[in-house]
Design a protein around this motif. Sequence first.
Motif, mmCIF file in Angstrom:
data_model
loop_
_atom_site.group_PDB
_atom_site.id
_atom_site.type_symbol
_atom_site.label_atom_id
_atom_site.label_comp_id
_atom_site.label_asym_id
_atom_site.label_seq_id
_atom_site.Cartn_x
_atom_site.Cartn_y
_atom_site.Cartn_z
ATOM 1 N N LYS A 168 -2.456 -8.203 -0.282
ATOM 2 C CA LYS A 168 -3.147 -9.188 -1.102
ATOM 3 C C LYS A 168 -2.763 -8.870 -2.534
ATOM 4 O O LYS A 168 -3.152 -7.845 -3.078
ATOM 5 N N GLY A 169 -1.935 -9.722 -3.101
ATOM 6 C CA GLY A 169 -1.470 -9.453 -4.467
ATOM 7 C C GLY A 169 -0.648 -8.180 -4.499
ATOM 8 O O GLY A 169 0.297 -8.005 -3.738
ATOM 9 N N ASN A 170 -1.039 -7.262 -5.360
ATOM 10 C CA ASN A 170 -0.325 -5.998 -5.534
ATOM 11 C C ASN A 170 -0.994 -4.866 -4.746
ATOM 12 O O ASN A 170 -0.729 -3.700 -4.981
ATOM 13 N N THR A 171 -1.884 -5.219 -3.818
ATOM 14 C CA THR A 171 -2.627 -4.232 -3.040
ATOM 15 C C THR A 171 -2.145 -4.251 -1.598
ATOM 16 O O THR A 171 -2.026 -5.308 -0.984
ATOM 17 N N ALA B 120 0.401 11.007 -1.702
ATOM 18 C CA ALA B 120 1.576 11.856 -1.913
ATOM 19 C C ALA B 120 2.713 11.451 -0.970
ATOM 20 O O ALA B 120 3.881 11.416 -1.379
ATOM 21 N N HIS B 121 2.381 11.138 0.266
ATOM 22 C CA HIS B 121 3.404 10.760 1.245
ATOM 23 C C HIS B 121 4.094 9.451 0.859
ATOM 24 O O HIS B 121 5.288 9.276 1.110
ATOM 25 N N LEU B 122 3.350 8.544 0.242
ATOM 26 C CA LEU B 122 3.884 7.231 -0.131
ATOM 27 C C LEU B 122 4.078 7.106 -1.639
ATOM 28 O O LEU B 122 4.095 6.006 -2.189
ATOM 29 N N ALA B 123 4.258 8.231 -2.304
ATOM 30 C CA ALA B 123 4.308 8.266 -3.770
ATOM 31 C C ALA B 123 5.403 7.402 -4.385
ATOM 32 O O ALA B 123 5.246 6.920 -5.508
ATOM 33 N N ASP B 124 6.489 7.189 -3.682
ATOM 34 C CA ASP B 124 7.565 6.364 -4.235
ATOM 35 C C ASP B 124 7.146 4.905 -4.388
ATOM 36 O O ASP B 124 7.744 4.170 -5.168
ATOM 37 N N VAL B 125 6.123 4.500 -3.640
ATOM 38 C CA VAL B 125 5.698 3.101 -3.642
ATOM 39 C C VAL B 125 4.309 2.923 -4.251
ATOM 40 O O VAL B 125 4.074 2.000 -5.020
ATOM 41 N N VAL B 126 3.389 3.794 -3.901
ATOM 42 C CA VAL B 126 1.990 3.636 -4.308
ATOM 43 C C VAL B 126 1.773 4.254 -5.688
ATOM 44 O O VAL B 126 1.902 5.457 -5.864
ATOM 45 N N ALA C 141 8.486 -7.039 0.204
ATOM 46 C CA ALA C 141 7.432 -7.352 -0.764
ATOM 47 C C ALA C 141 6.043 -7.404 -0.135
ATOM 48 O O ALA C 141 5.041 -7.199 -0.813
ATOM 49 N N HIS C 142 5.952 -7.668 1.167
ATOM 50 C CA HIS C 142 4.664 -7.695 1.857
ATOM 51 C C HIS C 142 4.229 -6.303 2.313
ATOM 52 O O HIS C 142 3.110 -6.130 2.758
ATOM 53 N N GLY C 143 5.119 -5.328 2.257
ATOM 54 C CA GLY C 143 4.783 -3.959 2.648
ATOM 55 C C GLY C 143 4.662 -3.737 4.146
ATOM 56 O O GLY C 143 4.042 -2.772 4.585
ATOM 57 N N LEU D 212 -14.196 2.616 16.220
ATOM 58 C CA LEU D 212 -12.890 2.097 16.633
ATOM 59 C C LEU D 212 -11.836 3.194 16.693
ATOM 60 O O LEU D 212 -10.712 2.950 17.122
ATOM 61 N N GLY D 213 -12.183 4.382 16.199
ATOM 62 C CA GLY D 213 -11.191 5.458 16.119
ATOM 63 C C GLY D 213 -10.082 5.098 15.147
ATOM 64 O O GLY D 213 -8.909 5.307 15.418
ATOM 65 N N ALA D 214 -10.476 4.538 13.987
ATOM 66 C CA ALA D 214 -9.479 4.006 13.059
ATOM 67 C C ALA D 214 -9.845 4.299 11.607
ATOM 68 O O ALA D 214 -10.986 4.640 11.286
ATOM 69 N N PHE D 215 -8.844 4.157 10.767
ATOM 70 C CA PHE D 215 -8.989 4.281 9.315
ATOM 71 C C PHE D 215 -8.329 3.077 8.669
ATOM 72 O O PHE D 215 -7.346 2.549 9.191
ATOM 73 N N ASN D 216 -8.853 2.683 7.537
ATOM 74 C CA ASN D 216 -8.222 1.622 6.759
ATOM 75 C C ASN D 216 -7.977 2.186 5.366
ATOM 76 O O ASN D 216 -8.914 2.634 4.698
ATOM 77 N N PHE D 217 -6.736 2.188 4.941
ATOM 78 C CA PHE D 217 -6.362 2.662 3.609
ATOM 79 C C PHE D 217 -6.028 1.462 2.743
ATOM 80 O O PHE D 217 -5.228 0.607 3.136
ATOM 81 N N VAL D 218 -6.636 1.422 1.573
ATOM 82 C CA VAL D 218 -6.348 0.379 0.597
ATOM 83 C C VAL D 218 -5.590 1.053 -0.538
ATOM 84 O O VAL D 218 -6.109 1.972 -1.177
ATOM 85 N N LEU D 219 -4.350 0.614 -0.765
ATOM 86 C CA LEU D 219 -3.451 1.257 -1.705
ATOM 87 C C LEU D 219 -3.175 0.316 -2.877
ATOM 88 O O LEU D 219 -2.547 -0.731 -2.701
ATOM 89 N N GLY D 220 -3.634 0.701 -4.052
ATOM 90 C CA GLY D 220 -3.467 -0.137 -5.231
ATOM 91 C C GLY D 220 -2.103 0.020 -5.870
ATOM 92 O O GLY D 220 -1.455 1.061 -5.749
ATOM 93 N N SER D 221 -1.675 -1.020 -6.547
ATOM 94 C CA SER D 221 -0.381 -1.018 -7.260
ATOM 95 C C SER D 221 0.731 -0.499 -6.357
ATOM 96 O O SER D 221 1.447 0.434 -6.703
#
Length: 108
Positions: free
Chosen positions: A14-17, A44-50, A85-87, A62-71
Amino acid sequence: MKLRELAHGRTGDKGNTLNISVICFDAKHFAYLRDVLTTERVKAHLADVVKGEVVRYELPLLGAFNFVLGSALGGGVTRSLALDAHGKSMSSALLAMEVGVPPEATAP
């Protein structure tokens, strides 16, 4: 052991997130991954992008995690010159993270 051996993932944007969900194949690994998949390690693992903040939401039933990564998307789909561009490939990148072997996997 790679995260992809314990879980699968989905992405959205969604946008830049960027949004990455990590879903355990077996709920018994949820507690272990809760300790291992910290926001700091994911960033740190996704530092080149996030470039922004990383927020983790836990979904234990649900045995799940949701990560919201800005910029994380080079300004968003309509502004980014990135090939992805959609990641959509970012869940695969996160699933390549080394997470070690959960204790329950080595129990007799």
